[in-house]
Design an enzyme around this catalytic site. Structure first.
Site, PDB file in Angstrom:
ATOM      1  N   ASN A  12       1.170  -1.278   0.115  1.00  0.00           N
ATOM      2  CA  ASN A  12       0.025   0.472  -0.099  1.00  0.00           C
ATOM      3  C   ASN A  12       0.609   1.539   0.019  1.00  0.00           C
ATOM      4  OD1 ASN A  12      -2.221  -1.530  -0.041  1.00  0.00           O
ATOM      5  ND2 ASN A  12      -2.181  -1.088   2.751  1.00  0.00           N
ATOM      6  N   GLY A  43       2.100  -6.054   3.667  1.00  0.00           N
ATOM      7  CA  GLY A  43       3.070  -7.342   3.226  1.00  0.00           C
ATOM      8  C   GLY A  43       4.323  -6.757   2.621  1.00  0.00           C
ATOM      9  N   GLU A 140      -4.686  -9.064   4.206  1.00  0.00           N
ATOM     10  CA  GLU A 140      -4.642  -8.159   3.607  1.00  0.00           C
ATOM     11  C   GLU A 140      -4.918  -8.396   1.931  1.00  0.00           C
ATOM     12  OE1 GLU A 140      -3.628  -3.811   5.336  1.00  0.00           O
ATOM     13  OE2 GLU A 140      -2.113  -4.629   3.977  1.00  0.00           O
ATOM     14  N   ASP A 254       3.503  -6.003  12.223  1.00  0.00           N
ATOM     15  CA  ASP A 254       5.016  -6.608  10.500  1.00  0.00           C
ATOM     16  C   ASP A 254       6.088  -7.148  10.938  1.00  0.00           C
ATOM     17  OD1 ASP A 254       1.911  -5.425   9.995  1.00  0.00           O
ATOM     18  OD2 ASP A 254       3.150  -4.105   8.207  1.00  0.00           O
TER      19      ASP A 254
HETATM   20  O1  RIB Z   1       0.666  -2.531   9.755  1.00  0.00           O
HETATM   21  C1  RIB Z   1       0.291  -1.630   9.371  1.00  0.00           C
HETATM   22  C2  RIB Z   1       0.181  -1.436   8.122  1.00  0.00           C
HETATM   23  O2  RIB Z   1      -1.164  -1.747   7.712  1.00  0.00           O
HETATM   24  C3  RIB Z   1      -0.084   0.203   6.879  1.00  0.00           C
HETATM   25  O3  RIB Z   1       1.514   0.203   6.601  1.00  0.00           O
HETATM   26  C4  RIB Z   1      -1.164   0.207   5.768  1.00  0.00           C
HETATM   27  O4  RIB Z   1      -0.654   0.080   4.749  1.00  0.00           O
HETATM   28  C5  RIB Z   1      -1.508  -0.875   6.629  1.00  0.00           C
HETATM   29  O5  RIB Z   1      -1.774  -2.108   5.529  1.00  0.00           O
END
Ligand code: RIB
Length: 309
Positions: A12, A43, A140, A254
């Protein structure tokens, strides 16, 4: 030899707004904070973390045929991520996230998935034919791609690691094959089990519930500033987080799961891997942004050595 991890997940562009007040319905707020466009996506953040922490990362995602895609691809190349399986889609835009970051570092995120939903089975199969050491995914992207990737990887003997973000109660967990690690955060745990993981006892109950739906060697519940809870199918153990000044929690989960996956692949020691992942998560919350806030191997290792002494 460096581990090779295939990330099949989302990319994103994040529009990050540092704000004082979240508006109520019908209200307009004039802010004196700041905003910026930064590369993100669960990702991509994990792919950046895997590469910065010293593994070879192949990132499979789908972006639009637009300006955001070009900036994201530039970043991935700079981060030495293999982008040969990233395709551009002419009919869907690059994913976009709007992120509100409040003064205490907490965030609220809205994602427009766009091209992330268009990842196809064929590309996934091609990437798995390159025999990576592990497959890493989040929720996602489209369910079909996740299930196809997980089941095909399992058949090939490739270990599968899943970070259960974002919370998607509709995901058919039962259709996943045996996983190495399944890692939801507090919201995702609540969504899948109806149990808020507020203490050791609740974490154990949530893991037992999850165990009815998924077959995972380890369930690791991410508890934000409280740390992480590891369940090995019988016993559970809490691994407290390390103290650091939080400015922005974006991408901490992440970075945590990426670090956990890589360290676990390297040493097969879940306790050590969880402590290392807590370090990567802590450093990430101490900086602003998504992929921009992810620490290098040297920084994480130095912090790890300091806190475990
Ligand atoms: O985990 C954070 C992420 O969640 C952000 O970077 C945003 O793009 C969403 O995917």
């Amino acid at each position: 030899m460096k581990k090779r991890i295939l990330v099949v997940s989302s990319a994103n562009m994040d529009m990050v707004m540092n704000i004082n007040t979240v508006p109520s319905a019908g209200e307009t707020v004039i802010e004196n904070g700041s905003y910026a466009y930064v590369p993100g996506g669960k990702g991509a953040n994990s792919a950046v973390a895997i590469s910065r922490l010293g593994a070879e990362c192949t990132f499979l995602t789908r972006v639009g045929n637009d300006a955001n895609a070009n900036s994201l691809l530039e970043l991935y190349k700079k981060e030495e991520i293999d982008i040969s399986y990233i395709k551009k889609d002419d009919n869907a835009p690059t994913g976009l996230a709007t992120i509100f970051v409040e003064k205490n570092g907490q965030n609220r995120i809205i994602v427009f998935a766009g091209a992330n939903q268009k990842i196809d089975r064929e590309t996934v199969s091609e990437a798995l034919n390159d025999a990576p050491d592990a497959l890493y995914m989040q929720f996602e992207i489209n369910h079909d791609a996740i299930l196809h990737a997980a089941n095909e990887a399992y058949k090939k003997g490739i270990p599968v690691f899943i970070d259960a973000g974002p919370a998607d109660k509709t995901f058919p967990l039962e259709k996943l094959p045996r996983l190495e690690i399944f890692s939801p955060n507090e919201t995702e745990t609540l969504g899948f089990t109806g149990i808020a993981p507020t203490d050791d006892d609740a974490c154990m109950r949530a893991c037992l519930e999850l165990q009815k739906r998924i077959d995972a060697k380890y369930i690791v519940i991410k508890l934000g500033s409280k740390g992480a809870y590891v369940f090995d199918g019988e016993k559970g153990e809490m691994f407290p987080s390390y103290e650091i000044k939080a400015v922005d929690t974006t991408a901490a989960g992440d970075a945590f799961t990426a670090a956990l996956t890589l360290k676990y692949l390297q040493c097969q020691d879940i306790a050590l891997s969880c402590k290392f992942a807590n370090c990567a998560g802590a450093l990430t919350v101490s900086r602003h942004g998504a992929s921009s806030s992810i620490p290098s191997l040297d920084e994480t290792q130095a912090f790890f050595e300091k806190v475990i002494m």
